[in-house]
Design a protein around this motif. Sequence first.
Motif, PDB file in Angstrom:
ATOM      1  N   TYR A 428       0.820  -1.216   0.000  1.00  0.00           N
ATOM      2  CA  TYR A 428       0.000   0.000   0.000  1.00  0.00           C
ATOM      3  C   TYR A 428       0.848   1.258   0.000  1.00  0.00           C
ATOM      4  CZ  TYR A 428      -4.084  -2.926   0.537  1.00  0.00           C
ATOM      5  OH  TYR A 428      -5.074  -3.860   0.317  1.00  0.00           O
ATOM      6  N   LEU A 431       1.551   1.651  -3.639  1.00  0.00           N
ATOM      7  CA  LEU A 431       0.340   2.011  -4.370  1.00  0.00           C
ATOM      8  C   LEU A 431      -0.082   3.446  -4.097  1.00  0.00           C
ATOM      9  CD1 LEU A 431      -1.792   0.812  -6.290  1.00  0.00           C
ATOM     10  CD2 LEU A 431      -3.097   0.112  -4.266  1.00  0.00           C
ATOM     11  N   ARG A 439      -4.306   5.634 -11.929  1.00  0.00           N
ATOM     12  CA  ARG A 439      -4.441   4.799 -10.738  1.00  0.00           C
ATOM     13  C   ARG A 439      -4.996   5.591  -9.556  1.00  0.00           C
ATOM     14  NH1 ARG A 439       1.326   2.553  -9.772  1.00  0.00           N
ATOM     15  NH2 ARG A 439       0.296   1.509  -8.041  1.00  0.00           N
ATOM     16  N   ALA A 442      -7.343   3.700  -6.876  1.00  0.00           N
ATOM     17  CA  ALA A 442      -6.575   2.750  -6.067  1.00  0.00           C
ATOM     18  C   ALA A 442      -5.616   3.476  -5.139  1.00  0.00           C
ATOM     19  CB  ALA A 442      -5.809   1.796  -6.973  1.00  0.00           C
ATOM     20  N   ARG A 443      -5.047   4.580  -5.610  1.00  0.00           N
ATOM     21  CA  ARG A 443      -4.121   5.347  -4.788  1.00  0.00           C
ATOM     22  C   ARG A 443      -4.844   5.959  -3.583  1.00  0.00           C
ATOM     23  NH1 ARG A 443      -1.843   7.627  -8.655  1.00  0.00           N
ATOM     24  NH2 ARG A 443      -3.044   9.562  -8.743  1.00  0.00           N
ATOM     25  N   ALA A 446      -5.556   3.257  -1.082  1.00  0.00           N
ATOM     26  CA  ALA A 446      -4.327   2.871  -0.379  1.00  0.00           C
ATOM     27  C   ALA A 446      -3.967   3.898   0.685  1.00  0.00           C
ATOM     28  CB  ALA A 446      -3.184   2.723  -1.388  1.00  0.00           C
ATOM     29  N   GLU A 460      -6.779  -5.543  -3.482  1.00  0.00           N
ATOM     30  CA  GLU A 460      -6.012  -4.804  -4.494  1.00  0.00           C
ATOM     31  C   GLU A 460      -4.728  -5.518  -4.878  1.00  0.00           C
ATOM     32  OE1 GLU A 460      -7.586  -1.714  -1.463  1.00  0.00           O
ATOM     33  OE2 GLU A 460      -6.840  -3.781  -1.491  1.00  0.00           O
ATOM     34  N   THR A 461      -4.199  -6.338  -3.970  1.00  0.00           N
ATOM     35  CA  THR A 461      -2.928  -7.004  -4.273  1.00  0.00           C
ATOM     36  C   THR A 461      -3.066  -7.979  -5.432  1.00  0.00           C
ATOM     37  OG1 THR A 461      -3.361  -8.759  -2.668  1.00  0.00           O
ATOM     38  CG2 THR A 461      -2.193  -6.819  -1.867  1.00  0.00           C
ATOM     39  N   PHE A 463      -4.605  -7.620  -8.160  1.00  0.00           N
ATOM     40  CA  PHE A 463      -4.440  -6.888  -9.409  1.00  0.00           C
ATOM     41  C   PHE A 463      -3.080  -6.195  -9.461  1.00  0.00           C
ATOM     42  CE2 PHE A 463      -5.329  -3.095 -12.128  1.00  0.00           C
ATOM     43  CZ  PHE A 463      -5.513  -3.789 -13.306  1.00  0.00           C
ATOM     44  N   GLY A 464      -2.695  -5.612  -8.312  1.00  0.00           N
ATOM     45  CA  GLY A 464      -1.468  -4.814  -8.291  1.00  0.00           C
ATOM     46  C   GLY A 464      -0.218  -5.616  -8.520  1.00  0.00           C
TER      47      GLY A 464
END
Length: 474
Positions: A428, A431, A439, A442-443, A446, A460-461, A463-464
């Motif tokens: 995170y 991210l 992004r 998602a940012r 995070a 999220e992990t 995809f990330g």
Amino acid sequence: MKRHRVVLYNPRAVFYTMPLALLAVGSHLDPERYEVVIVDARLESDPEAALRAALAEKALCLGVTVLTGDPIADAVRASRLAKACRPGLPVVWGGWHPSLFGRECLAEASVDVTVQAQGEITFHAICDHLAAGGAVHDLDGCLGCAFRNAAGAVHQNPPRPLADVNTLRPHDYRLLPVERYYRLKGRRQLDYISSQGCAFRCAFCADPFVYNRKWVGLAPLRIAEEIGELWERYRFDDLSFQDETYFTYAPRVAAVAAEFLRRNLPITWAATMRADQGDRLAEEVMATCRRSGLRRVLIGVESGSQEMMDRIRKDIKVEQVVRSAEKIRRHGVKGIFPFIVGFPGESDASVRASLDLAKRLRAMSPEFETPIFYFKPYPGSPLTDDAVRDGYRLPADLDEWSRFDFIGSAGPWVSPRKHRLIERFKFYQDLAAGTGHRRAPARLLARWRLAHDAYGWPVETLFGRWLRPQPQLS
């Protein structure tokens, strides 16, 4: 006079820093007597063929630089290949691993000599001995090396005192295909080292063992003259100082920056700095460094807990980390602030203090990075000695050392729960950093997670990590 060929080998690795250790020992050999050929396995599509070709010219010896971890396996392959091609060829190992395990490396039959610590003078003495017809098993009196004598017994010579680097020959970058490194790095960045050793006593580090807490640095005028000449030849736009602690002596730093300005060098540069050095550095010196091109410093934080800082003998205060960060931010300098977690017996509160300080630093500037690593018992350090006494088993031979991951993996002192927390925090943190619209959702999520220490259900992990797979570092 016919020159003796000396072949130097740099094993495979996943980074493209120029092989400065080989450059140093190769450059210090008398160029009228020795022809130096560097084979960098990272640059070769077929390193074995390149090494065979280099050795075919009746080489005097093969020198190999050896880092702990995966490079050991390739160093062994190269050494065995050399012996298969030329059974009587002397093979000399130097670098960090032989500096720590000089005697143990000689258990490998293809290695004849190991060099400890600063290698320029020692390797020159070995080459002179061999060139004069001396036997590789007859190196009594050659300080700073270990060897196998005629009876097959390992003999360790006394250490060689650390020499003033100003007495050594300048590094001859013509020994390297500099443009190829530029292409692999993706930028015209030159690696350079202006000092050797470290005067500090960090309990997790092998430097005090190898260099006995001594530090030697080039004079400012020599640095500026060399950098100026190198720029004229190679037209780099960024200079990466690879010193352990470049900012050790503030007057030297100030003088180098002033010389860069006087010569109007059109470059940026990056270097290492301790937090106490940054805290003490005068504002005007930092300003001069910035004007001369300083773009980034790396400040090893290690821990956000003062109790842990004291235990690992870092000899800095947490407040000095913060003040150094504030100073470089004021001057528009980027910062990398590495942390180490998972020390033996480290409490949850200590780990939490490190994560909190990492968040604080990250919040100070989008140009700050806070990578987090796990403590692994690297040989030669007091913390490793303690861990071994408590039952930790270090690798027993070169094969096991070649599989030793001292960068990416956690030690046995990190519980699965703590490991999950740290890995999610790292994810995170990455991210949450950066700018741009792609992004942004998602940012923002995070950043909310970090603000609330909410790391559960990390969907999220999935995809990330697929988008940004983690590199193999060790």
